[in-house]
Scaffold this motif. Structure first.
Motif, mmCIF file in Angstrom:
data_model
loop_
_atom_site.group_PDB
_atom_site.id
_atom_site.type_symbol
_atom_site.label_atom_id
_atom_site.label_comp_id
_atom_site.label_asym_id
_atom_site.label_seq_id
_atom_site.Cartn_x
_atom_site.Cartn_y
_atom_site.Cartn_z
ATOM 1 N N PRO A 16 0.819 -1.215 0.000
ATOM 2 C CA PRO A 16 0.000 0.000 0.000
ATOM 3 C C PRO A 16 0.850 1.262 0.000
ATOM 4 N N GLN A 17 2.144 1.105 0.301
ATOM 5 C CA GLN A 17 3.057 2.250 0.272
ATOM 6 C C GLN A 17 3.074 2.909 -1.105
ATOM 7 N N ILE A 18 2.797 2.119 -2.150
ATOM 8 C CA ILE A 18 2.807 2.666 -3.512
ATOM 9 C C ILE A 18 1.778 3.785 -3.638
ATOM 10 N N PHE A 19 0.559 3.527 -3.169
ATOM 11 C CA PHE A 19 -0.491 4.542 -3.265
ATOM 12 C C PHE A 19 -0.207 5.730 -2.343
ATOM 13 N N ARG A 20 0.341 5.452 -1.181
ATOM 14 C CA ARG A 20 0.641 6.553 -0.269
ATOM 15 C C ARG A 20 1.733 7.461 -0.866
ATOM 16 N N TYR A 21 2.724 6.858 -1.469
ATOM 17 C CA TYR A 21 3.804 7.613 -2.112
ATOM 18 C C TYR A 21 3.229 8.501 -3.224
ATOM 19 N N ARG B 22 4.786 9.952 -14.844
ATOM 20 C CA ARG B 22 5.535 8.752 -15.222
ATOM 21 C C ARG B 22 6.759 8.536 -14.335
ATOM 22 N N ASN B 23 7.510 9.604 -14.079
ATOM 23 C CA ASN B 23 8.732 9.453 -13.277
ATOM 24 C C ASN B 23 8.424 8.968 -11.869
ATOM 25 N N GLU B 24 7.399 9.559 -11.251
ATOM 26 C CA GLU B 24 7.026 9.154 -9.898
ATOM 27 C C GLU B 24 6.549 7.706 -9.862
ATOM 28 N N ILE B 25 5.753 7.332 -10.892
ATOM 29 C CA ILE B 25 5.236 5.959 -10.952
ATOM 30 C C ILE B 25 6.372 4.966 -11.134
ATOM 31 N N GLY C 103 9.653 0.873 -8.849
ATOM 32 C CA GLY C 103 11.011 0.349 -8.768
ATOM 33 C C GLY C 103 11.411 0.072 -7.331
ATOM 34 N N ARG C 104 10.991 0.955 -6.427
ATOM 35 C CA ARG C 104 11.321 0.774 -5.018
ATOM 36 C C ARG C 104 10.616 -0.441 -4.433
#
Length: 528
Positions: free
Chosen positions: A474-479, A516-519, A524-525
């Motif tokens: 879920p960190q992906i959506f929070r980021y 795109r860059n943020e995604i 990647g992380r």
């Protein structure tokens, strides 16, 4: 029936997912609601109903002997009882605007409680439902019995200019039928009080929000009655309610957890779609009540879940979160003996229409769907408002997702949960390697993210880390949220075909090329 119910409740343990402006001095009563019974109502003696046409005629003759032979007391309403055979028949009556109680209105209450079941009706079958209907009511093809023809002066057009004080006639009827002790007269002076429209405020305290000041229990139904005369009203956002009828006698009050937003909490035995918390007997002026975590536990839990859901539905609007509301008629069950919560969406057909359980349930599948829950909230070990609030918003996030993706997606999602739970020896989400893991991955990423977001919005501080310890992220959506992608924009890509993290990444990049860059960075992380 109860056997099927038990099997279904066992199923719910498998599909559990998550574990983890008004003046504040008005309407605060910390004592009311400390001891509220939830068991079966025990009836006392049958009482003489003062509202029957016969008794109102006698009262008229007692006060107006010269007019009694010229004024006919005509029935305005019938006191009836219905015996619906099914949830569908009950809904039919409810859709006709009939307010029903599961216990008779012309008996004293020896032991108060939340529910009643007629001893002559076999256990597991629908019990009699008591109601008051106008005399011109067109009875549907549902078994019913007329118990009394009644006269309620407010419901009669003939009383507007007849020179009779019908309020005093009503009070006289109470006295003549041996019910004078139920009137709201001062017992010492017997001074007459005017009829009053009950009103008040139901509030609750969240120690970690609004400085611990009480705020409204929102959108819940307050019901009251004396014999066959009763009224109900919804609380507004700040917890205020006001009945449209006037009363001179003491009333029985109750909270019915059917919210004006369209969801309901719990069930009473089989049929009643919303839990009831009886509030006992009080005067016609209404009641004020402030619920805290020191109040009776079920009342506190029900009020918190009610408010969390009300808050969630309100925030789904385009002006706020901009996500789909859960489907109409969501049913939420509370279990104070369970820690786990779930969103099986049974009432809306998930699982039951699939091959997973339909062959097992057979002809009972439609019946189970009629009264089983969409969401379950486990409150064991959750004593604070914020803990119950948090888990409720998590499950409601699932309900919004379900509305977007439908039952086919949800059946695969739940199947993965059940299969992984069994094969892993009790791991809630499995280890993410079994077939169908992607459905769980997307569903839980979304629910834990929105749970964290709503918790942060309410209580402040940094983004909580709900769900971070599991194999999905879920960190992906929070980021992405912290870098400008809104909850509405994230939700918009959660379509039925998004069934893995890889597809999610592709969908996000296609929908928001400027990000795109943020995604790329966040995936990647938190890549495989």
């Amino acid at each position: 029936m109860r056997g099927i119910l038990k099997v279904s409740l066992v199923t719910l343990t498998f599909v559990s997912c998550s574990k983890t402006g008004i003046s504040p001095d008005i309407g605060i009563n910390y004592e009311y609601g400390r001891n509220i019974p939830h068991e079966q109502i025990v009836l006392g003696e049958r009482l003489d109903n003062p509202y029957t046409t016969e008794n109102m005629t006698k009262a008229l003759a007692s006060l107006y002997p010269t007019k009694a032979d010229r004024v006919e007391v005509k029935a305005t309403d019938y006191y009836v009882r219905f015996l619906p055979k099914s949830d569908q028949q009950y809904r039919m009556l409810e859709d006709m605007g009939i307010v029903m109680l599961d216990h008779p209105m012309d008996y004293s209450i020896k032991v108060d409680g939340d529910w009643y079941h007629d001893p002559e009706i076999p256990e597991g079958e629908v019990t009699w439902q008591y109601a008051v209907v106008p005399c011109d009511f067109q009875f549907p093809d549902i078994r019913y019995e007329i118990l009394d023809a009644c006269f309620i002066s407010e419901n009669s057009q003939d009383t507007k200019a007849d020179g009779i004080d019908w309020e005093e006639v009503e009070r006289e009827a109470y006295r003549l039928t041996g019910n004078a002790d139920r009137l709201s007269d001062d017992p010492d002076t017997k001074a007459k009080k005017d009829k009053i429209k009950p009103s008040g405020r139901i509030t609750i305290v969240d120690e970690h929000s609004l400085g611990g000041k009480p705020f409204g229990v929102a959108g819940v139904k307050v019901s009251c009655n004396t014999f066959v005369k009763f009224a109900e009203a919804y609380t507004d956002r700040d917890g205020y309610y006001s009945m449209q009828k006037s009363f001179a006698a003491d009333l029985r009050y109750r909270l019915i957890f059917q919210n004006e937003k369209g969801f309901a909490l719990g069930f009473n035995l089989i049929l009643v779609p919303g839990s009831i918390s009886t509030l006992g007997k009080s005067g016609p002026e209404g009641i004020d009540m402030t619920v805290t975590k020191d109040s009776e536990a079920k009342l506190f839990e029900r009020c918190v879940v009610n408010n969390a859901a009300y808050d969630y539905y309100s925030r789904c609007s385009e002006e706020d979160l901009g996500i789909d509301e859960p489907s109409s008629g969501v049913r939420i069950w509370l279990f104070n003996g369970m820690e786990a919560s779930s969103a099986p969406m049974l009432h809306h057909g998930a699982i039951l229409r699939s091959g997973l359980f339909s062959s097992f349930l057979g002809k009972y599948a439609p019946l189970i769907e009629a009264f089983l829950p969409d969401l379950t909230i486990g409150t064991k070990g959750r004593d604070e408002y914020r803990e119950i609030y948090s888990v409720t918003t998590h499950e409601l996030a699932h309900a919004s997702h379900f509305r977007r993706v439908g039952t086919d997606f949800w059946d695969k999602y739940i199947y993965y949960i059940v299969d992984s739970y069994i094969k892993s020896g009790g791991m809630t989400y499995g280890d993410g390697t079994a077939d169908g893991a992607g459905y769980c991955e997307i569903g839980e990423m979304w629910a834990y993210y929105l749970q964290s977001k709503m918790f942060k919005d309410r209580y402040g501080g940094s983004f909580p880390s709900f769900g971070n310890s599991f194999w999905f992220y879920p960190q992906i959506f929070r980021y992405l949220d912290e870098r400008g992608l809104s909850a509405s924009e994230i939700f918009s890509v959660l379509k039925p075909e998004v069934i893995s993290k890889e597809i999610l990444k592709t969908s996000l990049m296609a929908a928001y090329p400027a990000k795109r860059n943020e995604i790329e960075q966040v995936f990647g992380r938190y890549g495989n």
